[in-house]
Design a protein around this motif. Structure first.
Motif, short mmCIF file in Angstrom:
data_model
loop_
_atom_site.label_atom_id
_atom_site.label_comp_id
_atom_site.label_asym_id
_atom_site.label_seq_id
_atom_site.Cartn_x
_atom_site.Cartn_y
_atom_site.Cartn_z
N HIS A 53 0.83 -1.21 0.00
CA HIS A 53 0.00 0.00 0.00
C HIS A 53 0.86 1.27 0.00
O HIS A 53 0.48 2.27 -0.61
N ALA A 54 2.01 1.24 0.66
CA ALA A 54 2.90 2.41 0.65
C ALA A 54 3.44 2.64 -0.77
O ALA A 54 3.44 3.78 -1.24
N TRP A 55 3.87 1.58 -1.45
CA TRP A 55 4.38 1.75 -2.81
C TRP A 55 3.27 2.18 -3.77
O TRP A 55 3.48 3.03 -4.63
N GLN A 56 2.10 1.58 -3.61
CA GLN A 56 0.99 1.96 -4.49
C GLN A 56 0.59 3.42 -4.25
O GLN A 56 0.29 4.16 -5.19
N SER A 57 0.62 3.84 -2.99
CA SER A 57 0.31 5.23 -2.67
C SER A 57 1.32 6.19 -3.30
O SER A 57 0.94 7.22 -3.86
N LEU A 58 2.60 5.85 -3.21
CA LEU A 58 3.62 6.71 -3.82
C LEU A 58 3.45 6.80 -5.33
O LEU A 58 3.55 7.88 -5.91
N ALA A 59 3.18 5.67 -5.96
CA ALA A 59 2.97 5.68 -7.41
C ALA A 59 1.72 6.46 -7.78
O ALA A 59 1.71 7.22 -8.75
N LEU A 60 0.65 6.29 -7.01
CA LEU A 60 -0.59 7.02 -7.26
C LEU A 60 -0.37 8.52 -7.11
O LEU A 60 -0.83 9.31 -7.94
N ASN A 61 0.35 8.93 -6.09
CA ASN A 61 0.66 10.35 -5.90
C ASN A 61 1.52 10.89 -7.04
O ASN A 61 1.30 12.01 -7.51
N ALA A 62 2.48 10.11 -7.48
CA ALA A 62 3.34 10.55 -8.58
C ALA A 62 2.53 10.72 -9.86
O ALA A 62 2.68 11.72 -10.57
N PHE A 63 1.65 9.75 -10.16
CA PHE A 63 0.81 9.86 -11.35
C PHE A 63 -0.15 11.05 -11.24
O PHE A 63 -0.38 11.75 -12.22
N ALA A 64 -0.69 11.28 -10.05
CA ALA A 64 -1.62 12.40 -9.87
C ALA A 64 -0.90 13.73 -10.08
O ALA A 64 -1.44 14.64 -10.74
N MET A 65 0.31 13.85 -9.55
CA MET A 65 1.07 15.09 -9.74
C MET A 65 1.44 15.28 -11.21
O MET A 65 1.32 16.39 -11.74
N LEU A 66 1.89 14.22 -11.85
CA LEU A 66 2.25 14.30 -13.26
C LEU A 66 1.02 14.65 -14.11
O LEU A 66 1.10 15.50 -15.00
N PHE A 67 -0.10 14.04 -13.81
CA PHE A 67 -1.33 14.31 -14.54
C PHE A 67 -1.76 15.77 -14.33
O PHE A 67 -2.22 16.44 -15.25
N GLY A 68 -1.62 16.27 -13.11
CA GLY A 68 -1.95 17.66 -12.82
C GLY A 68 -1.08 18.63 -13.61
O GLY A 68 -1.57 19.65 -14.12
N ILE A 69 0.19 18.31 -13.74
CA ILE A 69 1.10 19.16 -14.52
C ILE A 69 0.69 19.14 -15.99
O ILE A 69 0.63 20.19 -16.65
N VAL A 70 0.39 17.95 -16.51
CA VAL A 70 -0.03 17.84 -17.91
C VAL A 70 -1.32 18.60 -18.15
O VAL A 70 -1.44 19.35 -19.13
N ILE A 71 -2.28 18.45 -17.26
CA ILE A 71 -3.56 19.18 -17.39
C ILE A 71 -3.31 20.68 -17.34
O ILE A 71 -3.93 21.44 -18.09
N GLY A 72 -2.41 21.12 -16.48
CA GLY A 72 -2.09 22.55 -16.40
C GLY A 72 -1.55 23.10 -17.70
O GLY A 72 -1.79 24.26 -18.05
N PHE A 73 -0.79 22.29 -18.43
CA PHE A 73 -0.25 22.73 -19.72
C PHE A 73 -1.28 22.62 -20.84
O PHE A 73 -1.28 23.43 -21.76
N VAL A 74 -2.16 21.63 -20.77
CA VAL A 74 -3.09 21.36 -21.86
C VAL A 74 -4.33 22.25 -21.79
O VAL A 74 -4.84 22.70 -22.83
#
Length: 119
Positions: free
Chosen positions: A43-64
């Motif tokens: 769950h800790a690894w999945q949480s870290l990956a989920l947070n990383a994807f959410a941050m990356l997705f937020g950055i992409v959405i901010g540019f798009v």
């Protein structure tokens, strides 16, 4: 439900706390008391990956989003709200699953987190 360990906190509770931010997830992976438990590690690894994807997705959405002005303000706000609702629902699904002792694997992330849990 898992049994409480020396710390008094069950694996289910600790795993659910890992989803609240990357800080507890890193903490549970660093502290020996928790990093030897595969359920908590998953769950800790999945949480870290989920947070990383959410941050990356937020950055992409901010540019798009600025390039999608032709859709109109209401459509963009509706799209943004829908994405936030889906992300929040996914987060709640993971937290509730962890509290109930289930390994709910997210697409693309879950199998990787499962591998990391047993390393």
């Amino acid at each position: 439900m898992s049994q409480p360990h020396k710390s008094g906190a069950s694996d289910n509770f600790v795993a659910a706390i890992a989803y609240f931010s990357p800080i507890p997830a890193f903490f549970f992976l660093a502290v020996r008391l928790y990093n030897k438990r595969p359920y908590v590690r998953f769950h800790a690894w999945q949480s870290l990956a989920l947070n990383a994807f959410a941050m990356l997705f937020g950055i992409v959405i901010g540019f798009v989003l600025p390039y999608l002005k032709f859709l109109g303000f209401r459509v963009l706000v509706g799209l943004f709200c829908f994405i936030c609702l889906v992300a929040f629902s996914l987060w709640v699904w993971c937290v509730v699953g962890a509290l109930n002792g289930k390994r709910r694997k997210l697409p693309m992330i879950g199998d990787w987190a499962d591998e990391q849990a047993y390393r």
